[in-house]
Design an enzyme around this catalytic site. Sequence first.
Site, PDB file in Angstrom:
ATOM      1  N   THR A 134       0.745  -1.124  -0.193  1.00 34.00           N
ATOM      2  CA  THR A 134       0.142  -0.060   0.117  1.00 34.00           C
ATOM      3  C   THR A 134       0.829   1.101  -0.039  1.00 34.00           C
ATOM      4  OG1 THR A 134      -1.765  -1.130   1.036  1.00 34.00           O
ATOM      5  CG2 THR A 134      -1.818   1.311   1.405  1.00 34.00           C
TER       6      THR A 134
ATOM      7  N   ASP B  62      -0.333  -7.250   4.663  1.00 34.73           N
ATOM      8  CA  ASP B  62      -1.161  -8.691   4.941  1.00 34.73           C
ATOM      9  C   ASP B  62      -0.161  -9.993   5.478  1.00 34.73           C
ATOM     10  OD1 ASP B  62      -3.644  -7.376   4.745  1.00 34.73           O
ATOM     11  OD2 ASP B  62      -3.952  -7.993   2.690  1.00 34.73           O
TER      12      ASP B  62
ATOM     13  N   GLN C 293      -2.226 -22.027  19.721  1.00 32.60           N
ATOM     14  CA  GLN C 293      -3.480 -21.276  19.040  1.00 32.60           C
ATOM     15  C   GLN C 293      -3.416 -19.885  19.863  1.00 32.60           C
ATOM     16  OE1 GLN C 293      -7.135 -23.225  18.676  1.00 32.60           O
ATOM     17  NE2 GLN C 293      -6.362 -24.766  17.411  1.00 32.60           N
TER      18      GLN C 293
ATOM     19  N   ASP D 241       1.660  -7.608  -4.528  1.00 28.45           N
ATOM     20  CA  ASP D 241       0.537  -7.709  -3.580  1.00 28.45           C
ATOM     21  C   ASP D 241       0.992  -8.852  -2.469  1.00 28.45           C
ATOM     22  OD1 ASP D 241      -1.784  -8.164  -2.193  1.00 28.45           O
ATOM     23  OD2 ASP D 241      -2.903  -6.855  -3.530  1.00 28.45           O
ATOM     24  N   SER D 242       1.088  -8.298  -1.450  1.00 24.12           N
ATOM     25  CA  SER D 242       1.448  -9.108  -0.264  1.00 24.12           C
ATOM     26  C   SER D 242       0.550 -10.354  -0.048  1.00 24.12           C
ATOM     27  CB  SER D 242       1.897  -8.571   0.979  1.00 24.12           C
ATOM     28  OG  SER D 242       0.537  -8.254   1.602  1.00 24.12           O
TER      29      SER D 242
END
Length: 340
Positions: free
Chosen positions: A15, A93, A274, A60-61
């Site tokens: 971006t 991202d 997690q 674009d990541s």
Amino acid sequence: MSERKRIYVAYAGGTIGMKATETGYAPVPGHLAEQIRDRPQLHMGEIPELSICEYEPLLDSANARPADWLRIARDLAQHRHHYDGFVVLHGTDTMAYTASALAFLLRGLGKPVVVTGSQIPLGVLRSDGRQNLLTSLLVAARDDVREVCLVFGSHILRGCRAVKASASGFEAFTSPNLPPLGKAGVQIEVDESRLRLPEPAAVGLPMTLDAPVNLLRLYPGMPASLLRAALAEPTRGLILEAYGAGTVSAADPELLAALAEGAARGVVVGVVSQCVDGRVDLSAYATSAPLLEAGAVGGLDMTTEAAYAKLVVLLSEGRTPDEIRSLFAQDLAGELTPAA
């Protein structure tokens, strides 16, 4: 008067260099260089001299793959003798994955590598890109930093400890199991006690970075067929996001059989938690026993991003499964806190 530092800026995409178009923000070749050129604050005497390399095509990541990590690492390694530090401009991202991978791939570089980007393009009035870039350039010019960092907002984080915590905030990244290396406030402050010493070895990059590694998050009632699919050929590694300190359901024989089958084929299974904060200890609970029996290795307090990148790199280096299991549990780039 000290000589002005030289910083190599690898603009991989993201971006920060995008431009407003009729269909929204989009990467436009040459636009970032124009924005940097037109900002006098980026050319003041205390700012290091910049050399910008814009990748073609811009990435674009969300489309980033391990091969892109290797491309960036090769680019920086090839320029290591000509610059004092490096800044990688990247989309947010998957920035934590790329920063983690670079930490493992560039262990012998011995110079600062700073990964950054922005939530708003540099050419937009309220962009956070200007401050992120300024901070990154100043960190990349430091003599005490000799590792891969991720700079975003006010935080200076170890690259292989960072995770993206906000989709839109200016303080988008955090480091759950390690305090920041420093902060960018009125002054840029770095805690030298948290910095890693430079590696004595030279950079040695794999020929390819294409080891098939899967990532699977356990959930209540998960069918064994899903785990079997994640462990099936040609898979060579699996990062398993287990519960808590590294537990799985011990009441599902099919799930346990799938783990055993994967182990028999030599698939390396790395286990992370997690939980955002905490560490895996496969000896803590009886429900971790199936993982140990299947030859799984606990990732201690590694992030999922670091664990995945680490396993991809290790499997791409031509090592045996036993070597990889041993190295996975060792601290290679500051990615984990060794057991006391």
